[in-house]
Write a protein that holds these residues in place. Sequence first.
Motif, PDB file in Angstrom:
ATOM      1  N   GLY A 291     -12.257  20.693   1.882  1.00 29.63           N
ATOM      2  CA  GLY A 291     -11.225  21.656   1.518  1.00 29.63           C
ATOM      3  C   GLY A 291     -10.611  22.364   2.706  1.00 29.63           C
ATOM      4  N   LYS A 292     -11.147  22.144   3.896  1.00 31.64           N
ATOM      5  CA  LYS A 292     -10.630  22.806   5.089  1.00 31.64           C
ATOM      6  C   LYS A 292      -9.287  22.187   5.485  1.00 31.64           C
ATOM      7  CE  LYS A 292     -11.627  23.731   9.951  1.00 31.64           C
ATOM      8  NZ  LYS A 292     -12.588  23.555  11.067  1.00 31.64           N
ATOM      9  N   PRO A 293      -8.256  23.025   5.687  1.00 26.95           N
ATOM     10  CA  PRO A 293      -6.945  22.494   6.091  1.00 26.95           C
ATOM     11  C   PRO A 293      -6.974  22.005   7.527  1.00 26.95           C
ATOM     12  CG  PRO A 293      -6.886  24.882   6.124  1.00 26.95           C
ATOM     13  CD  PRO A 293      -8.235  24.503   5.555  1.00 26.95           C
TER      14      PRO A 293
ATOM     15  N   LYS B  51      16.083  26.389   4.651  1.00 23.67           N
ATOM     16  CA  LYS B  51      15.221  26.077   3.519  1.00 23.67           C
ATOM     17  C   LYS B  51      14.030  25.286   4.056  1.00 23.67           C
ATOM     18  CE  LYS B  51      13.924  25.177  -0.799  1.00 23.67           C
ATOM     19  NZ  LYS B  51      13.381  26.206  -1.696  1.00 23.67           N
ATOM     20  N   ALA B  52      12.803  25.675   3.668  1.00 26.43           N
ATOM     21  CA  ALA B  52      11.607  25.021   4.207  1.00 26.43           C
ATOM     22  C   ALA B  52      10.659  24.640   3.072  1.00 26.43           C
ATOM     23  CB  ALA B  52      10.891  25.937   5.194  1.00 26.43           C
ATOM     24  N   ILE B  53      10.131  23.422   3.144  1.00 23.69           N
ATOM     25  CA  ILE B  53       9.114  22.935   2.216  1.00 23.69           C
ATOM     26  C   ILE B  53       8.035  22.250   3.047  1.00 23.69           C
ATOM     27  CG2 ILE B  53       8.614  21.331   0.330  1.00 23.69           C
ATOM     28  CD1 ILE B  53      11.449  21.659  -0.659  1.00 23.69           C
ATOM     29  N   ALA B  54       6.780  22.455   2.695  1.00 25.27           N
ATOM     30  CA  ALA B  54       5.698  21.840   3.474  1.00 25.27           C
ATOM     31  C   ALA B  54       4.505  21.552   2.568  1.00 25.27           C
ATOM     32  CB  ALA B  54       5.272  22.754   4.621  1.00 25.27           C
ATOM     33  N   ILE B  55       3.671  20.620   3.023  1.00 23.42           N
ATOM     34  CA  ILE B  55       2.417  20.318   2.342  1.00 23.42           C
ATOM     35  C   ILE B  55       1.277  20.549   3.332  1.00 23.42           C
ATOM     36  CG2 ILE B  55       3.395  18.644   0.727  1.00 23.42           C
ATOM     37  CD1 ILE B  55       2.415  16.421   2.572  1.00 23.42           C
ATOM     38  N   VAL B  56       0.141  20.945   2.797  1.00 20.94           N
ATOM     39  CA  VAL B  56      -1.047  21.178   3.631  1.00 20.94           C
ATOM     40  C   VAL B  56      -2.068  20.097   3.306  1.00 20.94           C
ATOM     41  CG1 VAL B  56      -2.898  22.778   4.207  1.00 20.94           C
ATOM     42  CG2 VAL B  56      -0.605  23.660   3.679  1.00 20.94           C
ATOM     43  N   GLN B  57      -2.520  19.391   4.313  1.00 20.55           N
ATOM     44  CA  GLN B  57      -3.538  18.358   4.129  1.00 20.55           C
ATOM     45  C   GLN B  57      -4.913  18.940   4.456  1.00 20.55           C
ATOM     46  OE1 GLN B  57      -2.167  15.181   6.644  1.00 20.55           O
ATOM     47  NE2 GLN B  57      -0.851  14.349   5.050  1.00 20.55           N
ATOM     48  N   ARG B  58      -5.881  18.545   3.635  1.00 20.70           N
ATOM     49  CA  ARG B  58      -7.207  19.132   3.767  1.00 20.70           C
ATOM     50  C   ARG B  58      -8.278  18.049   3.861  1.00 20.70           C
ATOM     51  NH1 ARG B  58      -6.486  24.449   2.512  1.00 20.70           N
ATOM     52  NH2 ARG B  58      -4.483  24.906   1.486  1.00 20.70           N
ATOM     53  N   LEU B  59      -9.403  18.393   4.480  1.00 21.44           N
ATOM     54  CA  LEU B  59     -10.559  17.509   4.535  1.00 21.44           C
ATOM     55  C   LEU B  59     -11.252  17.515   3.184  1.00 21.44           C
ATOM     56  CD1 LEU B  59     -11.983  18.626   7.995  1.00 21.44           C
ATOM     57  CD2 LEU B  59     -10.580  16.612   7.513  1.00 21.44           C
TER      58      LEU B  59
ATOM     59  N   GLN C  73      -0.514  32.071   3.153  1.00 19.38           N
ATOM     60  CA  GLN C  73      -0.890  31.756   1.780  1.00 19.38           C
ATOM     61  C   GLN C  73      -0.913  30.243   1.552  1.00 19.38           C
ATOM     62  OE1 GLN C  73       2.100  34.079  -0.260  1.00 19.38           O
ATOM     63  NE2 GLN C  73       0.634  35.710  -0.759  1.00 19.38           N
ATOM     64  N   ALA C  74       0.013  29.534   2.171  1.00 18.85           N
ATOM     65  CA  ALA C  74       0.041  28.079   2.036  1.00 18.85           C
ATOM     66  C   ALA C  74      -1.194  27.455   2.692  1.00 18.85           C
ATOM     67  CB  ALA C  74       1.322  27.520   2.649  1.00 18.85           C
ATOM     68  N   VAL C  75      -1.546  27.949   3.870  1.00 21.16           N
ATOM     69  CA  VAL C  75      -2.714  27.406   4.581  1.00 21.16           C
ATOM     70  C   VAL C  75      -3.997  27.691   3.804  1.00 21.16           C
ATOM     71  CG1 VAL C  75      -4.097  27.595   6.689  1.00 21.16           C
ATOM     72  CG2 VAL C  75      -1.601  27.563   6.836  1.00 21.16           C
ATOM     73  N   SER C  76      -4.062  28.878   3.196  1.00 22.24           N
ATOM     74  CA  SER C  76      -5.275  29.239   2.458  1.00 22.24           C
ATOM     75  C   SER C  76      -5.340  28.570   1.085  1.00 22.24           C
ATOM     76  CB  SER C  76      -5.340  30.758   2.284  1.00 22.24           C
ATOM     77  OG  SER C  76      -4.270  31.217   1.450  1.00 22.24           O
TER      78      SER C  76
ATOM     79  N   PHE D  18       2.357  20.422  12.032  1.00 21.95           N
ATOM     80  CA  PHE D  18       1.513  21.455  12.631  1.00 21.95           C
ATOM     81  C   PHE D  18       0.053  21.019  12.565  1.00 21.95           C
ATOM     82  CE2 PHE D  18      -0.072  26.108  12.159  1.00 21.95           C
ATOM     83  CZ  PHE D  18      -0.524  26.092  13.479  1.00 21.95           C
ATOM     84  N   ASP D  19      -0.547  20.825  13.716  1.00 17.87           N
ATOM     85  CA  ASP D  19      -1.977  20.534  13.822  1.00 17.87           C
ATOM     86  C   ASP D  19      -2.726  21.864  13.727  1.00 17.87           C
ATOM     87  OD1 ASP D  19      -4.555  19.920  14.491  1.00 17.87           O
ATOM     88  OD2 ASP D  19      -4.057  18.762  16.280  1.00 17.87           O
ATOM     89  N   LEU D  20      -3.306  22.145  12.542  1.00 19.71           N
ATOM     90  CA  LEU D  20      -3.939  23.440  12.300  1.00 19.71           C
ATOM     91  C   LEU D  20      -5.203  23.629  13.145  1.00 19.71           C
ATOM     92  CD1 LEU D  20      -3.517  23.593   8.427  1.00 19.71           C
ATOM     93  CD2 LEU D  20      -2.266  24.918  10.120  1.00 19.71           C
ATOM     94  N   ILE D  21      -5.805  22.533  13.556  1.00 17.14           N
ATOM     95  CA  ILE D  21      -7.016  22.636  14.363  1.00 17.14           C
ATOM     96  C   ILE D  21      -6.649  22.826  15.842  1.00 17.14           C
ATOM     97  CG2 ILE D  21      -9.099  21.450  15.098  1.00 17.14           C
ATOM     98  CD1 ILE D  21      -9.134  20.079  12.363  1.00 17.14           C
ATOM     99  N   GLY D  22      -5.736  22.007  16.332  1.00 16.41           N
ATOM    100  CA  GLY D  22      -5.342  22.112  17.729  1.00 16.41           C
ATOM    101  C   GLY D  22      -4.312  23.194  17.989  1.00 16.41           C
TER     102      GLY D  22
END
Length: 738
Positions: free
Chosen positions: A235-237, A224-232, A199-202, A150-154
């Motif tokens: 700290g912005k995801p 079942k879902a597992i994910a990681i959030v990458q940040r700049l 909550q994961a994104v924040s 998931f591209d959080l910006i686009g």
Amino acid sequence: MIHILQTILEQAHAGYWEKNFVDGTSYLSPAWKGMLGYREEELEDSIRTWQSHIVPEDLDPIQNEFEDYLKTDLSQPYEADIRFLHKNGSIVWFKCTCKVVEVDLKGKPVLMIGTYFDVTKSKKIETELQHTVDRLALATHTARVGIWDFDLIGGKVEWDDTMFDLYGIKPQNYHGAVADWERSLHPDDKERCMLEFKQAVSGEKDFDTQFRVVWPDGSVHHIKAIAIVQRLASGKPFRMLGTNWDITKHKNAEIALKESYELNKVFIEKAPSAIAMFDTNMRYMAASQQWLIDYHLGGIEIIGRSHYEIFPEIGDDWKRIHQECLQGKVMRKEEESFTRLDGSVQWIIWEVRPWYISQNVVGGVLMYTADITALKRKEFERSKLEEILTRTNEAAQIGSWELDLETNTRIWSKVTKAIFEVPEDYVPGNEGARFYKNEKERKRAADKLEESIRTGKPFDLEIEIVTAKGNLVWTRSVGKPEYLNGKCIRVSGTFQNIHDQKQRELALQRTLDIMNDQNERLLNFAHIVSHNLRSHAGNITMLLTILEESESEEERQEVVRYITKASDSLMDTILNLNEVVSIQTNKNLQNTEIVLREYIDKATRTISGEIQKYQVQIKNLVSDSIRVRCNASYMESILLNFLTNAVKYRHPDRVPEIILSAAYEKNRLVLSITDNGLGIDMNKNGDKLFGMYKTFHNNRDAKGIGLFITKNQVEAMGGRIEVESKLNVGTTFRIVLL
């Protein structure tokens, strides 16, 4: 200037070469030779030497590519990563950069110079990363794990093929938006899932959850879902990478029984490199094109300007390193991070060394760097993906394994070791036979592995193992061979604990077997009732006919006595059948001890009307002392069936004769019933003899059920039937009892 650069590169142990196209001379620097493990005098300065040390299969493509380059715009440098053979036999990777620095009036090259830098370590890292990716891809494909990005910006969400399978959605109906996923959520789970997602994104909590999705066909599936959030750095995801896998079987198993990808490929960029030359005041004298690219200096005039002016963020530690190198020291670091002025973090491999104007006179420093920022990001992503995979495998009890056929070494993951119940520091060897239940299972597994190596086909095997602690565990082993130059060099795959699932399958099969057995007994009983009562009814009907035809009172009284006995036999049969009903209801066959001769006499009385009518001679040679433990109803039915068959299929040209005898053979009682009737063509009908509704004569009373019932009754009591027969001679049935 070229000779100064040549001297600097030699002192920096960077390979340097030049080619004069006019006089055909070449030069290979001592550093180039040293990078291949040779002293300067061991190799001559020639293109032939250069060619002879390129890995043979790479030579033609490189020569063709180089010749094509010479036909292009020579103002641009030529770059390539080339494999060379080291003196010790190993392969080393060099980054080659060369450029034509002098041309004649016709624009043809006169002088070309080039540099070489050892990038073997970077290439090794790339290979190791690719190998890790392949292993992860195999594991996820085996476990049917879907990957989403998931591209959080686009605002764009990319799914792999497995995700579409997991959600029952066709790719053409997917728009790449969060709304597509939201629409698939079960109404009762939607609010919770969206909250967990936010909550994961924040950054409030990790995205590790379970939910239900509703397919377009209305069916409900558990995910079942597992994910990681990458940040700049701020700290912005900016990106969310996750996995989905179907746990419907597991969820259904929690209610009824409880149960078991492809990771998107991780792209790895080549590690770039750069070189720059500085004077004693750290002012730029020269810089390669790669340096300008790596440090975003394109279009900026840097020659003559201070390095510290260009990069004001350089701290005192780096300035001290520069000063030490200007004093003659060589310094190198495999990797180090730098925070640039814009806040971005850059990882590089660097080496700083002095270059000399003359002996012992330092003219400045030569700085070599390789930007490995992309590689470090990939390593970070890989560690995160491996963490996700580990958690996924632990949840699904799926471990990985690898067999290196070249070194004959084995690697087991932590989960695989847990399945075999061995310590985490256990090193698997060639003692695998200890983990198999028996030699047959060991050979089956070995044959599967050998076939996979020979044919190149993956294998999928369910097998029961004995763990190090002596526990029997059902497992599933999936493997895939890997080939290099037509030779299998490695087999790797997954190992899964399917014990609970297998136990449920076996329990279900046992239940089906019981049901089939009960159904068979019920059908058998129905045939017994029909067959036995028909025999009694037929006998009574025949006696009544005889009674009507009797001319004297004495004959009628005799027939009445036979009818009374037949009636009594009918009542006994009904009572025995009632007992069989009780037996079927109790699911256990109840046996009693009987005197065999008495039951033969009883069966004979039951068909006394037919015996009298056809003047059948019955010889009961069974001793009074022979007792047999059996089901009385079954034994009565067996005897009646063989006796009535012997009468029914009597030979028309001789007096019917039936002989019954019994003897013990190898501690088992064998009852023989021999007749002199029509006999059976065993070559033609032997295999159908005991089949249901199979008849072998044109007798209109034949139903083809008697022998079928009899065989099932004998086998239900733990016995078997043997038969010998000749057409127009007679038949002998041997009933082998416990």
